[in-house]
Design an enzyme around this catalytic site. Structure first.
Site, PDB file in Angstrom:
ATOM      1  N   LYS A  14       0.871  -1.352   0.150  1.00  0.00           N
ATOM      2  CA  LYS A  14       0.069   0.053  -0.009  1.00  0.00           C
ATOM      3  C   LYS A  14       0.879   1.185  -0.152  1.00  0.00           C
ATOM      4  O   LYS A  14       0.600   2.147  -0.897  1.00  0.00           O
ATOM      5  CB  LYS A  14      -0.819   0.206   1.235  1.00  0.00           C
ATOM      6  N   ARG A  89      -9.518   0.694   9.258  1.00  0.00           N
ATOM      7  CA  ARG A  89      -9.145  -0.874   9.573  1.00  0.00           C
ATOM      8  C   ARG A  89     -10.279  -1.540  10.533  1.00  0.00           C
ATOM      9  O   ARG A  89     -10.045  -2.812  10.745  1.00  0.00           O
ATOM     10  CB  ARG A  89      -7.877  -0.543  10.143  1.00  0.00           C
ATOM     11  N   ARG A 128      11.325  -6.240   4.903  1.00  0.00           N
ATOM     12  CA  ARG A 128      11.127  -5.097   5.144  1.00  0.00           C
ATOM     13  C   ARG A 128      11.665  -4.546   6.457  1.00  0.00           C
ATOM     14  O   ARG A 128      12.306  -3.576   6.668  1.00  0.00           O
ATOM     15  CB  ARG A 128       9.674  -4.519   4.915  1.00  0.00           C
ATOM     16  N   ARG A 134      11.903  -1.306  11.321  1.00  0.00           N
ATOM     17  CA  ARG A 134      10.639  -1.354  11.994  1.00  0.00           C
ATOM     18  C   ARG A 134      10.362  -2.592  12.844  1.00  0.00           C
ATOM     19  O   ARG A 134      10.621  -3.908  12.194  1.00  0.00           O
ATOM     20  CB  ARG A 134       9.564  -1.352  10.873  1.00  0.00           C
ATOM     21  N   ARG A 146      -0.557  -9.013  13.743  1.00  0.00           N
ATOM     22  CA  ARG A 146      -1.170  -8.013  12.712  1.00  0.00           C
ATOM     23  C   ARG A 146      -2.258  -8.611  11.859  1.00  0.00           C
ATOM     24  O   ARG A 146      -3.105  -8.358  11.662  1.00  0.00           O
ATOM     25  CB  ARG A 146       0.065  -7.375  12.159  1.00  0.00           C
TER      26      ARG A 146
HETATM   27  P1  AMP Z   1       0.856   0.010   9.027  1.00  0.00           P
HETATM   28  O1  AMP Z   1       2.128   1.086   8.814  1.00  0.00           O
HETATM   29  O2  AMP Z   1      -0.348   0.504   8.247  1.00  0.00           O
HETATM   30  O3  AMP Z   1       1.078  -1.230   8.924  1.00  0.00           O
HETATM   31  O4  AMP Z   1       0.416   0.465  10.582  1.00  0.00           O
HETATM   32  C1  AMP Z   1       1.326   0.049  11.516  1.00  0.00           C
HETATM   33  C2  AMP Z   1       0.706  -0.119  13.008  1.00  0.00           C
HETATM   34  O5  AMP Z   1      -0.029   1.267  13.363  1.00  0.00           O
HETATM   35  C3  AMP Z   1      -0.583  -0.969  12.948  1.00  0.00           C
HETATM   36  O6  AMP Z   1       0.047  -2.306  13.379  1.00  0.00           O
HETATM   37  C4  AMP Z   1      -1.324  -0.351  14.217  1.00  0.00           C
HETATM   38  O7  AMP Z   1      -1.150  -0.748  15.364  1.00  0.00           O
HETATM   39  C5  AMP Z   1      -1.310   1.135  13.949  1.00  0.00           C
HETATM   40  N1  AMP Z   1      -2.349   1.544  12.808  1.00  0.00           N
HETATM   41  C6  AMP Z   1      -2.103   2.175  11.899  1.00  0.00           C
HETATM   42  N2  AMP Z   1      -3.169   2.358  11.317  1.00  0.00           N
HETATM   43  C7  AMP Z   1      -4.271   2.200  12.162  1.00  0.00           C
HETATM   44  C8  AMP Z   1      -5.675   2.112  12.188  1.00  0.00           C
HETATM   45  N3  AMP Z   1      -6.283   2.836  11.224  1.00  0.00           N
HETATM   46  N4  AMP Z   1      -6.300   1.777  13.200  1.00  0.00           N
HETATM   47  C9  AMP Z   1      -5.729   1.351  14.119  1.00  0.00           C
HETATM   48  N5  AMP Z   1      -4.343   1.195  14.404  1.00  0.00           N
HETATM   49  C10 AMP Z   1      -3.778   1.514  13.281  1.00  0.00           C
END
Ligand code: AMP
Length: 190
Positions: A14, A89, A128, A134, A146
């Site tokens: 994404k 989400r 990654r 990360r 996740r």
């Molecule tokens: P991402 O970079 O999108 O993979 O997000 C990393 C982490 O941020 C996720 O595993 C969640 O802990 C948190 N996070 C990101 N976006 C959301 C969301 N829309 N709702 C809740 N937690 C989020």
């Protein structure tokens, strides 16, 4: 104004695709994960709160996330359109987004979903994690959590957007350029 949700499980691509799409169509890209990580790095109150969830691979609570997302949108009053990456989400985030945009006489034009098999995703995330550092990408237990969060709380959003005739699935395996072409083709029809 054209707004899309770029959807898919962790590691689907994404972020990579949002950056390409943003430049091509002059959109604002909001990645909730990036905003959280920025806040963690800068040790803000929001960052401290989010960190405990992100470190476990769990979702940050809806109320916090929705407020943060709305604030990010408000920072860009002249936007041509938004790419929402990593948001919504949960179903309540999706409802909140619809209500919020409606107040602005806007809406989500489409959800473009990158569909990728889970074993490919795990491999991509671990790779990654090595490159980006990360921590939630480096630990297989966190990655599994996740996916668990994705499968139980997020995957249902396919139905939510399908019911509105807004779901566009794309197979997210192949070269970055070939996937980007497929996304562009869908975007142009919205
Ligand atoms: P991402 O970079 O999108 O993979 O997000 C990393 C982490 O941020 C996720 O595993 C969640 O802990 C948190 N996070 C990101 N976006 C959301 C969301 N829309 N709702 C809740 N937690 C989020």
């Amino acid at each position: 104004m054209k707004n899309i949700v770029l959807f898919g499980p962790p590691g689907a691509g994404k972020g990579t695709q949002a950056e390409i799409l943003k430049d091509k169509f002059n959109l604002v890209h909001i990645s909730t994960g990036d905003v959280f990580r920025f806040n963690i790095k800068n040790k803000t109150e929001l960052g401290l709160l989010a960190k405990s969830y992100i470190d476990q691979g769990s979702l940050v609570p809806d109320a916090v996330t929705i407020d943060m997302l709305e604030a990010e949108v408000e920072k860009n009053p002249a936007a041509n359109g938004f790419i929402f990456d990593g948001f919504p989400r949960t179903e309540s985030q999706a409802v909140a987004l619809d209500v919020f945009l409606e107040k602005k006489e806007a809406s989500i034009n489409g959800m473009i979903a990158l569909e990728v098999e889970e074993d490919v995703l795990v491999e991509r995330l671990l790779k990654r994690g090595e490159i980006s550092g990360r921590s939630d990408d480096q630990d297989e237990a966190k990655i599994r959590n996740r996916f668990q969060e994705y499968n139980t709380k997020t995957a249902i959003l396919k139905d939510y957007f399908s019911k509105q005739n807004k779901y566009y699935g794309i197979h997210g395996v192949g070269s970055i350029a070939s996937i980007s072409e497929k996304i562009n083709a869908v975007f142009e029809t919205l």
